[in-house]
Design an enzyme around this catalytic site. Structure first.
Site, short mmCIF file in Angstrom:
data_model
loop_
_atom_site.label_atom_id
_atom_site.label_comp_id
_atom_site.label_asym_id
_atom_site.label_seq_id
_atom_site.Cartn_x
_atom_site.Cartn_y
_atom_site.Cartn_z
N ARG A 262 0.75 -1.42 0.01
CA ARG A 262 0.00 0.04 -0.16
C ARG A 262 0.82 1.18 -0.22
O ARG A 262 1.86 1.40 1.11
CB ARG A 262 -0.83 -0.43 0.98
CG ARG A 262 -1.77 -1.05 0.85
CD ARG A 262 -3.00 -1.03 2.27
NE ARG A 262 -3.57 -2.30 2.65
CZ ARG A 262 -4.49 -2.82 3.29
NH1 ARG A 262 -4.54 -1.64 4.13
NH2 ARG A 262 -5.51 -3.56 3.12
N ARG A 392 1.22 -6.51 13.16
CA ARG A 392 0.92 -5.84 14.26
C ARG A 392 1.27 -6.85 15.36
O ARG A 392 0.65 -6.24 16.30
CB ARG A 392 -0.59 -5.46 13.94
CG ARG A 392 -0.76 -3.90 12.49
CD ARG A 392 -1.52 -3.31 12.70
NE ARG A 392 -1.72 -2.01 11.29
CZ ARG A 392 -2.32 -1.00 11.14
NH1 ARG A 392 -3.28 -1.15 11.87
NH2 ARG A 392 -1.94 -0.38 10.73
#
Length: 428
Positions: A262, A392
């Site tokens: 991204r 994460r």
């Protein structure tokens, strides 16, 4: 894509629903398009009827051995006129399709009102944040202390928002992904998918990333136009593109572990430190393809499957948030976010989004199932969610399992994937 029949029959209702998102439906623009389409369609229908009648008259005339030259000439003129009007109709339809592709999905009635994340509603939470007898380090300090996180090397290779993982951290990252895959395949019944990391524009249009979010994508220049996937949702959901699925095959549950790419075009200045917001990261993605009547039960199941990852990691407190209207993704009708506790930030951060897109993506992809009650093809419902974001999850493990000396205890469930290793030791 919205159901155009519903848009035509309940335009004001659709406009009110989209207004909850803060999206203003161009009612006048839609009216003009519809009037143009109807007018040209009426001309096409009239010309087609006249052409058919003329062709029949030609047949009758020839059968009677009468002169049909005038009728044949009229037939040629009708064909030419028909071709020109069909071109006009196709141009109007292309305008309408382009306009429709820019409309977000309708919201489910249960989505709470609100303009941004401050109005998201907590549904439930699991676990309590750990109380530290010292000031907890963030994952960057911990990773560098373990000699496993190297942003300087990544910067030399690729620039900002990239990372290099080494040694024990690279293995921990791999262990997390393998644990998630095994959990979802062996216990939750998903079929594992290995999918392309490069996809066409049509695939991205099918799941809603194009045309609206082109600036967030990495486009590859080569012999043909391809894009790096922003999420495995794109190739995996597109597996049912242009398909009519037998009812007995549903539901389909897919899981895929892929890198995601991204550009983070709208994230300037946000999360510049660490692994939270990177140009390249990895996720274990869950995708459901279901009958429309089953999609909201499927959303609860998908969310629970993502939660199980955090529960098995034991010391990762998290909460489930129902996103409000103004914080919803473009393609989603309803979304739950899973937010994990990060001690160094002293707050919960998103680690998974679980969404029901209803028939929105299916209409764009022409993904259908054959309803046994009607015998007719209808759009399937598609759902997706992270199960979960690998980077994460590693951030959460590092911060929640840290020790005062800078070492990190390996969660019990990950130790078989780490060769039995129980602790990552800081390098002095």
């Amino acid at each position: 894509m919205l159901d155009v029949k519903n848009l035509r029959s309940a335009t004001e209702e659709v406009a009110r629903n989209l207004a909850r998102r803060g999206f203003e439906l161009d009612l006048e623009g839609f009216r003009v398009l519809e009037e143009s389409r109807k007018s040209v369609q009426t001309r096409v229908d009239a010309l087609r009827a006249e052409r058919n009648a003329n062709a029949k008259a030609v047949g009758i005339a020839k059968g009677k051995r009468e002169d049909a030259s005038a009728l044949l000439a009229r037939g040629e003129a009708l064909n030419a006129e028909m071709s020109a009007v069909e071109v006009e109709l196709n141009e109007i339809q292309a305008q309408a399709d382009s306009w429709l592709l820019g409309l977000p999905n309708l919201l489910h009635d249960s989505v709470p009102d609100g303009v941004d994340e401050t109005s998201n509603v907590e549904v439930r939470r699991h676990g309590d944040p750990r109380e530290f007898a010292y000031t907890p380090l963030d994952h960057v300090a911990l990773g560098e202390g373990l000699a496993g996180l190297d942003f300087e090397a990544a910067s030399r290779l690729s620039g900002a928002r990239f990372s290099v993982l080494k040694g024990s951290l690279a293995r921990l990252h791999r262990a997390l992904a393998q644990f998630m895959l095994d959990l979802h395949v062996n216990e939750h019944g998903y079929q594992e998918i290995y999918a392309p990391y490069l996809v066409s524009a049509s695939a991205l249009t099918g799941t809603g990333q194009l045309p609206k979010f082109a600036e967030d994508l990495f486009k590859i220049e080569g012999e043909r136009e391809l894009f790096l996937i922003p999420t495995a949702e794109v190739p995996v959901t597109n597996l049912v593109r242009d398909q009519i699925i037998d009812a007995a095959q549903l539901p389909l549950r897919y899981v895929a572990h892929t890198p995601c790419f991204r550009s983070e075009a709208g994230a300037a200045g946000r999360d510049t430190r660490g692994l939270i917001r990177q140009h390249q990261f990895e996720k274990v993605e869950l995708v459901h393809i279901v009958r429309p009547a089953d999609s909201y039960a499927a959303l609860e199941s998908l969310t629970a499957h993502a939660e199980t990852v955090l529960q098995r990691l034991e010391e990762l407190p998290y909460r489930v948030m129902a996103l409000c209207a103004g914080d919803m993704g473009f393609s989603s009708a309803k979304t739950y976010d899973l937010e994990v506790w990060l001690p160094a930030q002293g707050k919960y951060r998103e680690i998974s989004s679980c969404s029901n897109c209803e028939g929105f993506q299916a209409r764009r992809m022409l993904a259908r199932w054959r309803n046994p009650e009607t015998g007719k093809p209808e759009p399937v419902h598609t759902l997706n969610g992270s199960g979960v974001a690998v980077g994460r999850a590693m951030v959460a493990v590092l911060e929640n399992y840290q020790n005062e000396d800078g070492s990190v205890t390996v969660p019990v469930v990950l130790r078989p994937y780490m060769g039995g290793q129980e602790r990552l030791e800081a390098v002095n």
